[in-house]
Design an enzyme around this catalytic site. Sequence first.
Site, PDB file in Angstrom:
ATOM      1  N   GLU A 309       0.789  -1.241   0.000  1.00 34.64           N
ATOM      2  CA  GLU A 309       0.000   0.000   0.000  1.00 34.64           C
ATOM      3  C   GLU A 309       0.819   1.288   0.000  1.00 34.64           C
ATOM      4  O   GLU A 309       0.517   2.212   0.752  1.00 34.64           O
ATOM      5  CB  GLU A 309      -0.939   0.001   1.212  1.00 34.64           C
ATOM      6  CG  GLU A 309      -1.909  -1.150   1.211  1.00 34.64           C
ATOM      7  CD  GLU A 309      -2.744  -1.233   2.483  1.00 34.64           C
ATOM      8  OE1 GLU A 309      -3.930  -1.548   2.369  1.00 34.64           O
ATOM      9  OE2 GLU A 309      -2.225  -0.997   3.584  1.00 34.64           O
TER      10      GLU A 309
HETATM   11  C1  TNX Z   1      -4.546  -3.960   4.442  1.00 33.38           C
HETATM   12  S1  TNX Z   1      -3.034  -6.367   3.939  1.00 33.38           S
HETATM   13  C2  TNX Z   1      -3.272  -3.790   4.959  1.00 33.38           C
HETATM   14  C3  TNX Z   1      -3.116  -3.337   6.342  1.00 33.38           C
HETATM   15  C4  TNX Z   1      -4.427  -3.145   7.022  1.00 33.38           C
HETATM   16  C5  TNX Z   1      -5.375  -4.243   6.609  1.00 33.38           C
HETATM   17  C6  TNX Z   1      -6.678  -4.219   7.325  1.00 33.38           C
HETATM   18  C7  TNX Z   1      -1.891  -5.393   3.913  1.00 33.38           C
HETATM   19  C8  TNX Z   1      -0.629  -5.911   3.437  1.00 33.38           C
HETATM   20  N1  TNX Z   1      -2.122  -4.124   4.308  1.00 33.38           N
HETATM   21  O1  TNX Z   1      -2.365  -2.160   6.386  1.00 33.38           O
HETATM   22  O2  TNX Z   1      -4.229  -3.177   8.387  1.00 33.38           O
HETATM   23  O3  TNX Z   1      -5.595  -4.131   5.237  1.00 33.38           O
HETATM   24  O4  TNX Z   1      -7.457  -5.327   7.015  1.00 33.38           O
END
Ligand code: TNX
Length: 505
Positions: A309
């Site tokens: 992300e």
């Molecule tokens: C996505 S999954 C994220 C996290 C969040 C999560 C909440 C991933 C690699 N990153 O930063 O906490 O969703 O479900």
Amino acid sequence: MVLPEPLALIPFPSSAQRGEGALPLSASSRIVGEPGAAALLRAALSPRTDLPFEEATDEASVGDIVLRIDANVGDAESYTLKATDRVEIVGADAAGLFYGVQTLRQLLAETATGWSVVRAEVQDAPRFAYRGIMLDVARHFFPVADVKRYIDHASSLKYNHLHLHLTDDQGWRVHIDSWPLLTEKASGTSALGDKGGFYTKADYREIVEYAAERHMVLVPEVDLPGHTHAIGLAYPEIVEAPVLNDVLISSSEALGQPLPVMGESYIGWGVGHSSVRIGEERTYEFVRDVLTELAEMTPGKYLHIGGDESLGTTEEDFAKFVSRATEIAAATGKTPMAWHEVGAVSDIAEGTVGQYWGSLEPKGTHAEEAEHFIARGGSLVMSPSDAAYLDMKYSAEFPLGLSWAGLIPVQKAYEWEPTKIVGVPEEAILGIEAPLWSESTRTFADVEQLVFPRAAAHAETAWSPAEGAERVWESFRTRVAAVAVDWDARGINYFASEEIPWSTR
Ligand code: TNX
């Protein structure tokens, strides 16, 4: 013809036959053999049964529990268990013996006349080498005692990797000597403005050791280059100002949460707004120092560098950063591990393990990204978010958790096949991991609600043979009901989902 009920074991073994009746245990039942395993078994059985289980090293007799290690039993982590007029557990190694002991705990039964062990013959070995569970200690901090409890829970289900998500926008949770302000200035709070905290190096080592005794390997994650807002509280010179995107703005507003402000602790749940400075050489000194110190106190072979992300980062910058960061991680002597987005970059360090968190039906470029780790000589850990995520709600009304990846009732958590998601050969799948993100979990009791019973489902996906006769929902749901007697004894705050026939015992 009435078929005998399957033994109430989770994860279900490669082979398990029920014997006749049960072997009574008594005050003269002793534990004979391997001292380490004996001590753990005794600590588990004595308080529950109120029997002393003295440890002995001489010949075993009727009613005793014998613990042995014999490499001829099978591959790493495998074991056999026989409960006849005594119990004999033989591990191929110390881990195998430990897993046999966990199986024995589930064979324990209380009858009108006292405690006994269901007679059985078990031969068992894991399906996957990597059976992981994650705890996000960054969004909400959980002290050492909670982590130990998590390790107890997970190791009893034969998980062997504990991934700790140690850093995120909301806080930095592990002390680093060469960058001391991280814990001094960036660990004070958690999401929702709750109390923060961090692990000293001694705390971290205590967790490593506790996990190792239970045959769990710690996988530390420092999430980079995004998820790094907190670093800016300590070392603003290596962190960019927040980049606000539309989803962040609208979701923060809907949740009544503040937007990130440079230099102030972030207590919301939004993602994708932060980044370390990719063009700044000091950033790579930081990455090297942090990963080197972590590697020094981590006996396990993986160092997770995050990579998810990074929404405010250009593709070019992201590539530049992750190729260097995976090299820096590899240079510590560890195997780098990263979320699947990192697979978008062509020259990541060879052997990097990818953690897939896309959906069961991959969207966009997620499958290709995952496949690229294999092309670079690595392997994959599967954590599909719409099946393996422990922080998704069970149902729309469930008070805890999130729902961006969908709702995950227990049956959905149970019924997925890790080798059928992206197009790589089965050998390229190192294993699976079930992540618990902690935005909404303010207490460890909250964590347990989301984790149980679903962690039992994932444990079976990780351990049990894919084609086993008991690897089906109807069998699993009745076995969960029986195994939960042990969870009750341990005081686990599991969610009593209506999908499980809790009263069958
Ligand atoms: C996505 S999954 C994220 C996290 C969040 C999560 C909440 C991933 C690699 N990153 O930063 O906490 O969703 O479900």
